[in-house]
Design a protein around this motif. Structure first.
Motif, mmCIF file in Angstrom:
data_model
loop_
_atom_site.group_PDB
_atom_site.id
_atom_site.type_symbol
_atom_site.label_atom_id
_atom_site.label_comp_id
_atom_site.label_asym_id
_atom_site.label_seq_id
_atom_site.Cartn_x
_atom_site.Cartn_y
_atom_site.Cartn_z
ATOM 1 N N GLU A 69 0.826 -1.213 0.000
ATOM 2 C CA GLU A 69 0.000 0.000 0.000
ATOM 3 C C GLU A 69 0.858 1.259 0.000
ATOM 4 O OE1 GLU A 69 -3.324 2.304 2.807
ATOM 5 O OE2 GLU A 69 -2.838 0.176 3.162
ATOM 6 N N SER A 70 1.944 1.257 0.756
ATOM 7 C CA SER A 70 2.805 2.432 0.810
ATOM 8 C C SER A 70 3.378 2.761 -0.561
ATOM 9 C CB SER A 70 3.939 2.197 1.810
ATOM 10 O OG SER A 70 4.824 3.311 1.820
ATOM 11 N N ALA A 71 3.815 1.736 -1.286
ATOM 12 C CA ALA A 71 4.358 1.958 -2.631
ATOM 13 C C ALA A 71 3.274 2.456 -3.579
ATOM 14 C CB ALA A 71 4.979 0.669 -3.159
ATOM 15 N N ALA A 72 2.049 1.952 -3.408
ATOM 16 C CA ALA A 72 0.948 2.395 -4.261
ATOM 17 C C ALA A 72 0.630 3.873 -4.020
ATOM 18 C CB ALA A 72 -0.287 1.539 -4.009
ATOM 19 N N ARG A 73 0.584 4.261 -2.764
ATOM 20 C CA ARG A 73 0.310 5.656 -2.437
ATOM 21 C C ARG A 73 1.421 6.576 -2.971
ATOM 22 N NH1 ARG A 73 -3.603 6.838 1.461
ATOM 23 N NH2 ARG A 73 -4.699 4.996 2.247
ATOM 24 N N GLN A 74 2.665 6.097 -2.865
ATOM 25 C CA GLN A 74 3.779 6.910 -3.354
ATOM 26 C C GLN A 74 3.719 7.058 -4.870
ATOM 27 O OE1 GLN A 74 6.013 8.464 -1.235
ATOM 28 N NE2 GLN A 74 6.474 9.583 -3.135
ATOM 29 N N ALA A 75 3.335 5.995 -5.561
ATOM 30 C CA ALA A 75 3.219 6.067 -7.024
ATOM 31 C C ALA A 75 2.148 7.070 -7.440
ATOM 32 C CB ALA A 75 2.905 4.683 -7.590
ATOM 33 N N ILE A 76 1.070 7.136 -6.675
ATOM 34 C CA ILE A 76 0.024 8.128 -6.973
ATOM 35 C C ILE A 76 0.540 9.525 -6.693
ATOM 36 C CG2 ILE A 76 -2.248 8.972 -6.276
ATOM 37 C CD1 ILE A 76 -3.002 6.055 -5.657
ATOM 38 N N ALA A 77 1.229 9.714 -5.571
ATOM 39 C CA ALA A 77 1.750 11.035 -5.218
ATOM 40 C C ALA A 77 2.795 11.520 -6.214
ATOM 41 C CB ALA A 77 2.351 10.994 -3.815
ATOM 42 N N ASP A 78 3.538 10.570 -6.812
ATOM 43 C CA ASP A 78 4.558 10.932 -7.802
ATOM 44 C C ASP A 78 3.989 11.061 -9.208
ATOM 45 O OD1 ASP A 78 6.479 10.942 -5.833
ATOM 46 O OD2 ASP A 78 7.147 8.886 -6.222
ATOM 47 N N ARG A 79 2.671 10.907 -9.345
ATOM 48 C CA ARG A 79 1.982 10.994 -10.636
ATOM 49 C C ARG A 79 2.446 9.924 -11.619
ATOM 50 N NH1 ARG A 79 -0.096 16.363 -13.135
ATOM 51 N NH2 ARG A 79 -1.730 14.834 -13.523
ATOM 52 N N GLU A 80 2.844 8.783 -11.087
ATOM 53 C CA GLU A 80 3.217 7.663 -11.946
ATOM 54 C C GLU A 80 1.987 6.846 -12.328
ATOM 55 O OE1 GLU A 80 6.081 5.460 -9.773
ATOM 56 O OE2 GLU A 80 7.630 7.027 -9.862
ATOM 57 N N VAL A 81 0.967 6.826 -11.458
ATOM 58 C CA VAL A 81 -0.290 6.135 -11.730
ATOM 59 C C VAL A 81 -1.442 7.046 -11.299
ATOM 60 C CG1 VAL A 81 0.712 3.827 -11.449
ATOM 61 C CG2 VAL A 81 -0.306 4.988 -9.476
ATOM 62 N N TYR A 82 -2.629 6.751 -11.817
ATOM 63 C CA TYR A 82 -3.811 7.534 -11.463
ATOM 64 C C TYR A 82 -4.559 6.960 -10.265
ATOM 65 C CZ TYR A 82 -3.541 10.372 -15.706
ATOM 66 O OH TYR A 82 -3.138 11.254 -16.681
#
Length: 322
Positions: A69-82
């Motif tokens: 979950e932490s990696a998923a949230r970071q990917a969203i914050a970095d605009r790598e995923v929607y």
């Protein structure tokens, strides 16, 4: 061509322009769907969720498996995923309405289709501004920025004979337009959070890029450059800016093309700065800077051409010589 023929030709040209505008604005809006939309999945059932997402179409989602979950949230914050789907127990769908309310709605709908009862919970981890939860105000902001830039460029080109003075007018418009537009959007309407001066600087760069394209082409190739730049910004740049959706929701290749023009780059850069602490800002910022530099270069070409075409004054004979 006599006056009657000219009138008929202008009427037909206006009708053709109307048809092109209808296609440019209506066609993308009626073909909104995911096209390699980046979405993260995590957890022990990640493979099963990936298969469910793939059922929406082979090229609908760009599915990226992350550790947790932490990696998923970071990917969203970095605009790598929607968004992301978290598995392991009851599924949870993470969305970011600030990145794209349209994508957030689609991912919310998908959450209702995931296996399990009750339906998967939805968490908005990067929410849109509370004064503009559906992003309608943000989407409506891009067209005025483009139209005002086009208008400024046309007026400067037609009314200011000196190319150097057009450059001064362009800089004046960019500074004042950026400050004034963000005092309305970020101040009065409260559509964008973040630093007012930074948002005003971005808006000013957008003003310079759009108006500069018109002024620059007008200076370099003459008045024929005005409609070329204006129509590019209006008929391609604005409808494919993805300000109300996302580039990955637009028909290919126009979603990517729109990001190479100032309106699309402006929408992406303002989202990044206002909601994501600058994440994902490098690409749209580069696009706007390239347009701004190109405008200055075209003005330079125009100044050089005007000086080269200026008549050389004849030397007057000196009395008593010769």
């Amino acid at each position: 061509m006599n006056a009657t023929q000219r009138a008929v030709a202008l009427g037909l040209a206006a009708a053709l322009l109307q048809a092109v505008m209808l296609i440019a604005f209506a066609w993308p809006a009626t073909n909104i769907k995911p096209r390699d939309l980046p979405v993260a999945v995590a957890g022990p059932q990640a493979a099963a969720v990936s298969r469910q997402l793939a059922a929406h179409g082979a090229a609908a989602f760009d599915i990226r498996t992350v550790a947790d979950e932490s990696a998923a949230r970071q990917a969203i914050a970095d605009r790598e995923v929607y968004g992301a789907v978290l598995t392991g127990g009851q599924p949870v769908v993470l969305i970011a309405s600030a990145a794209s309310p349209a994508v957030a709605q689609q991912l919310t709908a998908i959450a209702q289709q995931l296996s399990g009862a009750p339906a998967a919970a939805v968490q908005d981890v990067v929410a849109a501004d509370p004064d503009d939860p559906r992003g309608t105000g943000f989407g409506a902001m891009v067209l005025p920025l483009a139209l005002s830039g086009i208008a400024a460029g046309v007026l400067l080109t037609l009314l200011i004979p000196s190319i150097a003075l057009r450059g001064i007018g362009l800089a004046t418009f960019a500074i004042s337009g950026g400050l004034l537009s963000m005092s309305i959007v970020a101040g009065w309407l409260s559509l964008l959070p973040g630093s007012y001066l930074m948002l005003a600087a971005i808006a000013g760069l957008v003003c310079f890029a759009v108006a500069g394209a018109v002024v620059g082409l007008g200076a370099a190739i003459g008045r024929a450059g005005i409609p070329v730049a204006a129509l590019a910004m209006l008929l391609v740049g604005n409808p494919f800016s993805a300000a109300t959706s996302a580039p990955e929701l637009l028909p290919r290749p126009w979603g990517a093309v729109g990001q190479l023009l100032p309106p699309g780059a402006a929408a992406s850069l303002l989202r990044s700065e206002a909601f994501f602490d600058g994440a994902g800002a490098s690409a749209p910022l580069t696009v706007l800077l390239v347009w701004a530099v190109a405008a200055v270069a075209l003005l330079g070409v125009g100044i050089y051409r005007s000086r080269a075409a200026a008549p050389v004054p004849a030397l007057e004979p000196v009395p008593g010589v010769g």
